[in-house]
Design a protein around this motif. Structure first.
Motif, PDB file in Angstrom:
ATOM      1  N   GLU A  18      -1.851   0.105 -16.923  1.00  0.00           N
ATOM      2  CA  GLU A  18      -0.721  -0.829 -16.853  1.00  0.00           C
ATOM      3  C   GLU A  18      -0.641  -1.353 -15.420  1.00  0.00           C
ATOM      4  O   GLU A  18      -0.204  -0.664 -14.507  1.00  0.00           O
ATOM      5  CB  GLU A  18       0.573  -0.104 -17.247  1.00  0.00           C
ATOM      6  CG  GLU A  18       1.696  -1.048 -17.589  1.00  0.00           C
ATOM      7  CD  GLU A  18       2.862  -0.357 -18.282  1.00  0.00           C
ATOM      8  OE1 GLU A  18       3.889  -1.027 -18.478  1.00  0.00           O
ATOM      9  OE2 GLU A  18       2.761   0.830 -18.630  1.00  0.00           O
ATOM     10  N   TYR A  19      -1.132  -2.555 -15.236  1.00  0.00           N
ATOM     11  CA  TYR A  19      -1.186  -3.209 -13.928  1.00  0.00           C
ATOM     12  C   TYR A  19      -0.475  -4.545 -14.072  1.00  0.00           C
ATOM     13  O   TYR A  19      -0.709  -5.272 -15.031  1.00  0.00           O
ATOM     14  CB  TYR A  19      -2.645  -3.407 -13.501  1.00  0.00           C
ATOM     15  CG  TYR A  19      -2.815  -4.076 -12.161  1.00  0.00           C
ATOM     16  CD1 TYR A  19      -2.548  -3.394 -10.984  1.00  0.00           C
ATOM     17  CD2 TYR A  19      -3.250  -5.388 -12.078  1.00  0.00           C
ATOM     18  CE1 TYR A  19      -2.706  -4.000  -9.752  1.00  0.00           C
ATOM     19  CE2 TYR A  19      -3.423  -6.004 -10.849  1.00  0.00           C
ATOM     20  CZ  TYR A  19      -3.143  -5.307  -9.694  1.00  0.00           C
ATOM     21  OH  TYR A  19      -3.292  -5.915  -8.476  1.00  0.00           O
ATOM     22  N   ARG A  32      -5.042  -4.494   0.062  1.00  0.00           N
ATOM     23  CA  ARG A  32      -4.252  -4.544  -1.166  1.00  0.00           C
ATOM     24  C   ARG A  32      -3.499  -3.227  -1.304  1.00  0.00           C
ATOM     25  O   ARG A  32      -4.055  -2.156  -1.123  1.00  0.00           O
ATOM     26  CB  ARG A  32      -5.157  -4.775  -2.373  1.00  0.00           C
ATOM     27  CG  ARG A  32      -4.371  -5.164  -3.593  1.00  0.00           C
ATOM     28  CD  ARG A  32      -5.234  -5.702  -4.691  1.00  0.00           C
ATOM     29  NE  ARG A  32      -6.072  -6.827  -4.334  1.00  0.00           N
ATOM     30  CZ  ARG A  32      -5.644  -8.068  -4.221  1.00  0.00           C
ATOM     31  NH1 ARG A  32      -4.399  -8.362  -4.395  1.00  0.00           N
ATOM     32  NH2 ARG A  32      -6.490  -9.031  -3.925  1.00  0.00           N
ATOM     33  N   CYS A  33      -2.223  -3.314  -1.601  1.00  0.00           N
ATOM     34  CA  CYS A  33      -1.385  -2.121  -1.668  1.00  0.00           C
ATOM     35  C   CYS A  33      -1.663  -1.266  -2.886  1.00  0.00           C
ATOM     36  O   CYS A  33      -2.343  -1.668  -3.817  1.00  0.00           O
ATOM     37  CB  CYS A  33       0.089  -2.524  -1.615  1.00  0.00           C
ATOM     38  SG  CYS A  33       0.563  -3.125   0.016  1.00  0.00           S
ATOM     39  N   ILE A  34      -1.111  -0.087  -2.855  1.00  0.00           N
ATOM     40  CA  ILE A  34      -1.306   0.896  -3.917  1.00  0.00           C
ATOM     41  C   ILE A  34      -0.566   0.409  -5.163  1.00  0.00           C
ATOM     42  O   ILE A  34       0.628   0.140  -5.109  1.00  0.00           O
ATOM     43  CB  ILE A  34      -0.772   2.265  -3.467  1.00  0.00           C
ATOM     44  CG1 ILE A  34      -1.461   2.703  -2.170  1.00  0.00           C
ATOM     45  CG2 ILE A  34      -0.952   3.304  -4.574  1.00  0.00           C
ATOM     46  CD1 ILE A  34      -0.777   3.843  -1.449  1.00  0.00           C
ATOM     47  N   PRO A  35      -1.265   0.299  -6.296  1.00  0.00           N
ATOM     48  CA  PRO A  35      -0.607  -0.215  -7.505  1.00  0.00           C
ATOM     49  C   PRO A  35       0.464   0.752  -8.035  1.00  0.00           C
ATOM     50  O   PRO A  35       0.418   1.956  -7.792  1.00  0.00           O
ATOM     51  CB  PRO A  35      -1.742  -0.384  -8.505  1.00  0.00           C
ATOM     52  CG  PRO A  35      -2.887   0.355  -7.959  1.00  0.00           C
ATOM     53  CD  PRO A  35      -2.680   0.568  -6.505  1.00  0.00           C
ATOM     54  N   MET A  36       1.410   0.196  -8.761  1.00  0.00           N
ATOM     55  CA  MET A  36       2.528   0.970  -9.293  1.00  0.00           C
ATOM     56  C   MET A  36       2.068   2.140 -10.152  1.00  0.00           C
ATOM     57  O   MET A  36       2.663   3.212 -10.093  1.00  0.00           O
ATOM     58  CB  MET A  36       3.471   0.074 -10.104  1.00  0.00           C
ATOM     59  CG  MET A  36       4.273  -0.882  -9.265  1.00  0.00           C
ATOM     60  SD  MET A  36       5.464  -0.020  -8.227  1.00  0.00           S
ATOM     61  CE  MET A  36       6.024  -1.393  -7.222  1.00  0.00           C
ATOM     62  N   ILE A  37       1.016   1.960 -10.938  1.00  0.00           N
ATOM     63  CA  ILE A  37       0.540   3.041 -11.795  1.00  0.00           C
ATOM     64  C   ILE A  37       0.122   4.246 -10.957  1.00  0.00           C
ATOM     65  O   ILE A  37       0.391   5.397 -11.317  1.00  0.00           O
ATOM     66  CB  ILE A  37      -0.611   2.577 -12.747  1.00  0.00           C
ATOM     67  CG1 ILE A  37      -0.999   3.674 -13.733  1.00  0.00           C
ATOM     68  CG2 ILE A  37      -1.825   2.113 -11.987  1.00  0.00           C
ATOM     69  CD1 ILE A  37       0.022   3.993 -14.769  1.00  0.00           C
TER      70      ILE A  37
END
Length: 168
Positions: A18-19, A32-37
């Protein structure tokens, strides 16, 4: 300082993860930042990951951090150990641990957190408890991360739109 042109994230269009579209805008210090997942899973595993640490991981390792399951305590413990191992491998430092919230706000389906209500009010928006319940765990988690004081509002409003929370 020269700005690096980043390509789309390795998470974009990756099945089973889920991105969110708004995450493509998460760039800090040309990384690029750490994704929410991954943030969601780190919270569950009780590890804080710094952007400088994240940026050293290989793309395959970052995808693995997004893909590894955390549905059981055994899986969460395995995730915890894997992440600690990566941090040590690339930085030589010990991982920063976090207290694991036994009942996180995003998991409360009976009440919308006050912090989120306040942020929605800034945008003259209202979220019903039914809308809150229909969101996935990661969506609720993301909204709470995005509404923290000092966070950029542009991504909060993009998330609201992406999650279909604007009343027609």
């Amino acid at each position: 300082m020269m700005k690096i042109k980043l390509t789309p994230s390795e998470f974009k269009n990756l099945k089973g993860i889920e991105y969110f579209k708004f995450e493509e805008d998460f760039i800090e210090e040309n990384v690029r930042c750490i994704p929410m997942i991954v943030r969601f899973k780190m919270d569950a595993a009780g590890i804080k990951l710094k952007l400088a640490e994240w940026s050293k991981f290989l793309p395959t390792e970052r995808v693995q951090l997004a893909s590894l399951p955390i549905s059981t305590q055994q899986q969460t413990d395995k995730y915890h150990q894997f992440l600690i191992g990566l941090i040590t491998k690339y930085t030589g430092n010990q991982a920063t641990t976090l207290a694991i919230e036994p009942l996180p706000d995003w998991g409360n389906l009976h009440q919308i957190p006050a912090m989120l209500k306040e942020k929605l009010a800034e945008f003259q928006l209202h979220l019903s408890i039914n809308q809150w319940r229909k969101l996935t765990n990661i969506q609720r988690f993301a909204l709470l991360k995005l509404c923290r004081p000092g966070h950029e509002n542009k991504n909060f409003s993009k998330a609201i739109i992406e999650f279909g929370l604007l009343n027609p």
